[in-house]
Motif scaffolding. Structure first.
Motif, PDB file in Angstrom:
ATOM      1  N   TYR A 159     -55.119 -17.654   4.990  1.00  0.00           N
ATOM      2  CA  TYR A 159     -54.139 -16.813   5.689  1.00  0.00           C
ATOM      3  C   TYR A 159     -53.403 -15.904   4.710  1.00  0.00           C
ATOM      4  O   TYR A 159     -53.170 -14.720   4.995  1.00  0.00           O
ATOM      5  CB  TYR A 159     -53.180 -17.734   6.428  1.00  0.00           C
ATOM      6  N   ASN A 160     -53.072 -16.411   3.533  1.00  0.00           N
ATOM      7  CA  ASN A 160     -52.336 -15.603   2.566  1.00  0.00           C
ATOM      8  C   ASN A 160     -53.140 -14.415   2.048  1.00  0.00           C
ATOM      9  O   ASN A 160     -52.568 -13.439   1.585  1.00  0.00           O
ATOM     10  CB  ASN A 160     -51.899 -16.452   1.368  1.00  0.00           C
ATOM     11  N   GLY A 163     -54.259  -8.969   4.606  1.00  0.00           N
ATOM     12  CA  GLY A 163     -53.208  -7.958   4.633  1.00  0.00           C
ATOM     13  C   GLY A 163     -53.817  -6.620   4.287  1.00  0.00           C
ATOM     14  O   GLY A 163     -54.893  -6.545   3.675  1.00  0.00           O
ATOM     15  N   ASP A 168     -48.186  -7.003   2.132  1.00  0.00           N
ATOM     16  CA  ASP A 168     -48.248  -7.791   3.367  1.00  0.00           C
ATOM     17  C   ASP A 168     -48.303  -9.297   3.104  1.00  0.00           C
ATOM     18  O   ASP A 168     -48.049 -10.091   4.009  1.00  0.00           O
ATOM     19  CB  ASP A 168     -49.496  -7.406   4.180  1.00  0.00           C
ATOM     20  N   LEU A 169     -48.679  -9.699   1.890  1.00  0.00           N
ATOM     21  CA  LEU A 169     -48.923 -11.107   1.593  1.00  0.00           C
ATOM     22  C   LEU A 169     -47.638 -11.843   1.238  1.00  0.00           C
ATOM     23  O   LEU A 169     -46.697 -11.267   0.698  1.00  0.00           O
ATOM     24  CB  LEU A 169     -49.910 -11.241   0.432  1.00  0.00           C
ATOM     25  N   ASP A 206     -46.065 -16.521  12.200  1.00  0.00           N
ATOM     26  CA  ASP A 206     -46.952 -15.403  12.523  1.00  0.00           C
ATOM     27  C   ASP A 206     -47.878 -15.737  13.693  1.00  0.00           C
ATOM     28  O   ASP A 206     -48.082 -14.917  14.592  1.00  0.00           O
ATOM     29  CB  ASP A 206     -47.782 -15.009  11.304  1.00  0.00           C
ATOM     30  N   ARG A 235     -51.659 -10.143   8.711  1.00  0.00           N
ATOM     31  CA  ARG A 235     -51.767 -11.440   8.024  1.00  0.00           C
ATOM     32  C   ARG A 235     -52.585 -12.452   8.826  1.00  0.00           C
ATOM     33  O   ARG A 235     -53.269 -13.297   8.244  1.00  0.00           O
ATOM     34  CB  ARG A 235     -50.373 -12.008   7.737  1.00  0.00           C
TER      35      ARG A 235
END
Length: 322
Positions: A159-160, A163, A168-169, A206, A235
């Motif tokens: 998930y990280n 972006g 965005d991360l 999110d 993300r």
């Protein structure tokens, strides 16, 4: 001098972590968001230097790879994405397998003969290779509760990486690697690193934004979703695509996300029941690539969206388990 070049997602991070736990070296780290794959262009190596490449397509980096090899730079390459013809060169050692059930961390695990295998389990879950992850986890004698912990960690690390840009991360991938580096055991990372809790909280927040999003286009064997233009949407694009694939394994899925540049990025998942065709579809577009089960398009012009939806439907409308 050493250069470690790695994808900023769970697989790239865990592959590098395993390799450097087994063989620590001082290296310049080169990475980016998950879709930033032409990373060899940033390597300024000279004769005698060593470059280790993890989880980025050889085919996408072919021109720069050949320049480095011809300049007497030594390259070791681990990857599972579409590679095209693999060069035969005295300065290249390749560990490339494009089978649908492997990820780069599994290839590193093979090379290390199972040392630090738990990190390969994390990566396989992050790449949504649940069956491969379970095989490795059970070979390590893990309990079901432990397996689910590693599955969550893989999901959060992956998930990280998603972006439109590093802004965005939650973590720059180099920073996240540095957070992982002190932990040979992923369970200790889960228990001892504040990074895990931050990623878990960000993920929950999110994913909660998705709500009851309806498909933009769908059929019996496929569904495509359009996310809003927002950082949280960029993300979650990958993990949302994985969740859709897991929830309905007989269907192909596409998640389309607006970028800051005014076009779209696309994440495609082939049906888990028949994990092939995602790379074939995405490579029909200029910035597309990936692997059989999961692929993407980095920059899809807005006026090409309708064409993509038609080709996506054509690719998978007849897809069913063999």
């Amino acid at each position: 001098m050493n250069y470690d070049v790695f994808n900023g997602d769970a697989d790239g991070l865990c592959a590098l972590h395993q390799l450097r736990l087994a063989n620590p070296v001082k290296a310049e780290l080169i990475t980016g968001v998950k879709r930033d794959i032409k990373l060899l262009d940033r390597v300024q190596a000279v004769a005698g230097d060593q470059v280790t490449v993890l989880d980025i397509s050889l085919d996408s980096n072919r021109a720069r790879l050949m320049q480095l090899l011809e300049a007497a730079v030594h390259v070791e390459y681990f990857d599972h994405h579409y590679a095209g013809e693999i060069p035969r060169h005295i300065n290249l050692v390749s560990h490339i397998d494009v089978s649908a059930d492997v990820c780069t961390s599994i290839l590193v695990d093979r090379s290390l003969e199972g040392r630090y295998r738990l990190w390969a389990v994390v990566a396989a879950f992050g790449d949504n290779l649940r069956q491969s992850a379970l095989v490795l986890a059970r070979s390590a004698g893990l309990a079901e509760s432990q397996i689910e912990q590693l599955a969550r960690l893989g999901k959060y690390l992956n998930y990280n990486g998603y972006g439109d840009s590093l802004d965005d991360l939650h973590f720059h991938p180099v920073k996240l690697y540095e957070e992982m580096k002190p932990y040979p055991d992923p369970f200790d990372f889960i228990d001892g690193s504040a990074a895990f809790n931050l990623l878990a909280a960000g993920f929950r927040n999110d994913m909660g934004m998705i709500g009851t999003l309806l498909p933009l286009s769908e059929g019996a064997r496929y569904a495509a979703y359009l996310l809003p233009d927002a950082p949280w949407a960029r993300r979650v694009a990958g993990v949302f695509a994985n969740r859709l694939a897991n929830d309905d394994p007989s269907r192909a899925h596409a998640v389309i996300t607006p970028t800051r540049c005014g076009d779209y990025s696309v994440s495609v998942r082939a049906p888990i029941a028949k994990p092939e065709g995602a790379d074939t579809l995405c490579m029909k577009f200029e910035t597309g690539g990936g692997r059989k089960a999961a692929a993407g398009i980095n920059r899809l012009p807005t006026d090409a969206l309708d064409r993509f939806l038609v080709i996506f439907a054509e690719q998978f409308k007849g897809s069913s388990p063999a």
